[in-house]
Design an enzyme around this catalytic site. Sequence first.
Site, PDB file in Angstrom:
ATOM      1  N   ARG A   1     -12.770   2.786  -9.369  1.00  0.00           N
ATOM      2  CA  ARG A   1     -11.384   3.036  -8.974  1.00  0.00           C
ATOM      3  C   ARG A   1     -10.635   3.600 -10.166  1.00  0.00           C
ATOM      4  O   ARG A   1     -10.767   3.107 -11.278  1.00  0.00           O
ATOM      5  CB  ARG A   1     -10.723   1.727  -8.534  1.00  0.00           C
ATOM      6  CG  ARG A   1     -10.394   1.719  -7.061  1.00  0.00           C
ATOM      7  CD  ARG A   1      -9.880   0.385  -6.635  1.00  0.00           C
ATOM      8  NE  ARG A   1      -8.568   0.073  -7.169  1.00  0.00           N
ATOM      9  CZ  ARG A   1      -7.830  -0.942  -6.740  1.00  0.00           C
ATOM     10  NH1 ARG A   1      -8.286  -1.717  -5.785  1.00  0.00           N
ATOM     11  NH2 ARG A   1      -6.640  -1.183  -7.271  1.00  0.00           N
TER      12      ARG A   1
ATOM     13  N   ARG B   1       5.676  -6.991  -2.597  1.00  0.00           N
ATOM     14  CA  ARG B   1       5.475  -7.185  -4.030  1.00  0.00           C
ATOM     15  C   ARG B   1       6.766  -7.150  -4.819  1.00  0.00           C
ATOM     16  O   ARG B   1       6.750  -7.321  -6.040  1.00  0.00           O
ATOM     17  CB  ARG B   1       4.588  -6.074  -4.605  1.00  0.00           C
ATOM     18  CG  ARG B   1       3.165  -6.212  -4.183  1.00  0.00           C
ATOM     19  CD  ARG B   1       2.283  -5.330  -5.044  1.00  0.00           C
ATOM     20  NE  ARG B   1       1.106  -5.031  -4.277  1.00  0.00           N
ATOM     21  CZ  ARG B   1      -0.092  -4.840  -4.787  1.00  0.00           C
ATOM     22  NH1 ARG B   1      -0.273  -4.882  -6.077  1.00  0.00           N
ATOM     23  NH2 ARG B   1      -1.105  -4.587  -4.013  1.00  0.00           N
TER      24      ARG B   1
ATOM     25  N   LYS C   1      -8.052 -10.677  -3.404  1.00  0.00           N
ATOM     26  CA  LYS C   1      -7.272 -10.640  -2.164  1.00  0.00           C
ATOM     27  C   LYS C   1      -7.983  -9.862  -1.057  1.00  0.00           C
ATOM     28  O   LYS C   1      -8.028 -10.312   0.071  1.00  0.00           O
ATOM     29  CB  LYS C   1      -5.905  -9.977  -2.395  1.00  0.00           C
ATOM     30  CG  LYS C   1      -4.957 -10.753  -3.266  1.00  0.00           C
ATOM     31  CD  LYS C   1      -3.571 -10.105  -3.278  1.00  0.00           C
ATOM     32  CE  LYS C   1      -3.559  -8.684  -3.832  1.00  0.00           C
ATOM     33  NZ  LYS C   1      -3.834  -8.574  -5.275  1.00  0.00           N
TER      34      LYS C   1
ATOM     35  N   ARG D   1      -1.037  -3.376 -14.835  1.00  0.00           N
ATOM     36  CA  ARG D   1      -0.885  -3.932 -13.481  1.00  0.00           C
ATOM     37  C   ARG D   1      -0.607  -5.426 -13.526  1.00  0.00           C
ATOM     38  O   ARG D   1       0.161  -5.950 -12.719  1.00  0.00           O
ATOM     39  CB  ARG D   1      -2.124  -3.616 -12.631  1.00  0.00           C
ATOM     40  CG  ARG D   1      -2.034  -2.202 -12.043  1.00  0.00           C
ATOM     41  CD  ARG D   1      -3.377  -1.610 -11.674  1.00  0.00           C
ATOM     42  NE  ARG D   1      -4.161  -2.412 -10.781  1.00  0.00           N
ATOM     43  CZ  ARG D   1      -5.506  -2.443 -10.783  1.00  0.00           C
ATOM     44  NH1 ARG D   1      -6.185  -1.726 -11.648  1.00  0.00           N
ATOM     45  NH2 ARG D   1      -6.145  -3.182  -9.931  1.00  0.00           N
TER      46      ARG D   1
ATOM     47  N   ARG E   1     -15.332  -4.472 -12.019  1.00  0.00           N
ATOM     48  CA  ARG E   1     -15.186  -3.656 -10.812  1.00  0.00           C
ATOM     49  C   ARG E   1     -15.111  -2.172 -11.174  1.00  0.00           C
ATOM     50  O   ARG E   1     -15.586  -1.314 -10.440  1.00  0.00           O
ATOM     51  CB  ARG E   1     -13.916  -4.086 -10.049  1.00  0.00           C
ATOM     52  CG  ARG E   1     -13.748  -3.371  -8.720  1.00  0.00           C
ATOM     53  CD  ARG E   1     -12.613  -3.961  -7.907  1.00  0.00           C
ATOM     54  NE  ARG E   1     -11.318  -3.496  -8.356  1.00  0.00           N
ATOM     55  CZ  ARG E   1     -10.151  -3.954  -7.896  1.00  0.00           C
ATOM     56  NH1 ARG E   1     -10.131  -4.898  -6.986  1.00  0.00           N
ATOM     57  NH2 ARG E   1      -9.016  -3.470  -8.347  1.00  0.00           N
TER      58      ARG E   1
HETATM   59  P1  ADP Z   1      -4.441  -4.557  -7.068  1.00  0.00           P
HETATM   60  O1  ADP Z   1      -3.705  -5.681  -6.398  1.00  0.00           O
HETATM   61  O2  ADP Z   1      -5.828  -4.931  -7.472  1.00  0.00           O
HETATM   62  O3  ADP Z   1      -3.673  -3.927  -8.198  1.00  0.00           O
HETATM   63  P2  ADP Z   1      -4.108  -2.854  -4.677  1.00  0.00           P
HETATM   64  O4  ADP Z   1      -5.214  -2.117  -4.057  1.00  0.00           O
HETATM   65  O5  ADP Z   1      -3.498  -3.957  -3.895  1.00  0.00           O
HETATM   66  O6  ADP Z   1      -4.698  -3.373  -6.058  1.00  0.00           O
HETATM   67  O7  ADP Z   1      -2.941  -1.853  -5.111  1.00  0.00           O
HETATM   68  C1  ADP Z   1      -3.221  -0.702  -5.869  1.00  0.00           C
HETATM   69  C2  ADP Z   1      -1.930   0.028  -6.230  1.00  0.00           C
HETATM   70  O8  ADP Z   1      -1.256   0.451  -5.030  1.00  0.00           O
HETATM   71  C3  ADP Z   1      -0.876  -0.802  -6.980  1.00  0.00           C
HETATM   72  O9  ADP Z   1      -1.120  -0.862  -8.369  1.00  0.00           O
HETATM   73  C4  ADP Z   1       0.397  -0.006  -6.624  1.00  0.00           C
HETATM   74  O10 ADP Z   1       0.499   1.176  -7.387  1.00  0.00           O
HETATM   75  C5  ADP Z   1       0.146   0.403  -5.184  1.00  0.00           C
HETATM   76  N1  ADP Z   1       0.700  -0.618  -4.248  1.00  0.00           N
HETATM   77  C6  ADP Z   1      -0.002  -1.402  -3.410  1.00  0.00           C
HETATM   78  N2  ADP Z   1       0.826  -2.202  -2.698  1.00  0.00           N
HETATM   79  C7  ADP Z   1       2.091  -1.939  -3.130  1.00  0.00           C
HETATM   80  C8  ADP Z   1       3.380  -2.439  -2.800  1.00  0.00           C
HETATM   81  N3  ADP Z   1       3.559  -3.414  -1.896  1.00  0.00           N
HETATM   82  N4  ADP Z   1       4.455  -1.920  -3.458  1.00  0.00           N
HETATM   83  C9  ADP Z   1       4.307  -0.949  -4.351  1.00  0.00           C
HETATM   84  N5  ADP Z   1       3.128  -0.440  -4.728  1.00  0.00           N
HETATM   85  C10 ADP Z   1       2.016  -0.914  -4.118  1.00  0.00           C
END
Ligand code: ADP
Length: 191
Positions: A133, A88, A13, A144, A127
């Site tokens: 990370r 989400r 994404k 996740r 990654r």
């Molecule tokens: P990925 O989609 O690869 O898991 P992101 O960088 O998009 O990674 O998100 C990392 C973390 O940030 C998620 O696992 C969550 O803990 C938090 N996060 C990101 N966006 C949201 C959201 N819309 N609602 C709740 N938590 C979020």
Amino acid sequence: MRLILMGPPGAGKGTQASRVAEQFGIPAISTGDIFRENVSKGTELGVKAGEYMDAGEYVPDDLTNLMVRNRIDEDDATPGFLLDGYPRTLAQVEELDGMIKFTGHQLDAVVVLTVDPEELVQRLLQRAETDGRSDDTEDVVRRRQEVYAEQTEPLIDVYRDRGLLHEVDGMGEVDEVTKRIFAALSDVDPS
Ligand code: ADP
């Protein structure tokens, strides 16, 4: 143009979000990136969010919603925005509806990237080696994916029912995927 880019962790994404946003002249807003920035600066939000992120859980809706509301209120988001990683949860969908309605606009399209589940875990573990990370360990990566399946996959039907959904194959070369997204969005008229 107001867009959402969805897809499971590891779907690519972030990479696609910057390309699509540039094409449309709008900011790419990544909730994951904003949270990580807050974690690294040690802000109050970062301290709260970091615990959830490291466990592979979602940050609570109230914190997330407020953060997005503040971000899309900024001047650069007046012509529109591309959201990467938001909404989400169903509660976030409702909240976003309210935010967009308040500005007198509409959501134009939702792109969901589809990727084979085993490929996702492999990409994330890869990654982990290159980016380091803290939430890319195998257990957290699997958690996740579960959280995505439970809480975020249901959103796909919501947007499909609204006629906004564009499913795009996220497998293959990055450039190929970008082309597929542009093709999917070519018939979208921004509101
Ligand atoms: P990925 O989609 O690869 O898991 P992101 O960088 O998009 O990674 O998100 C990392 C973390 O940030 C998620 O696992 C969550 O803990 C938090 N996060 C990101 N966006 C949201 C959201 N819309 N609602 C709740 N938590 C979020």
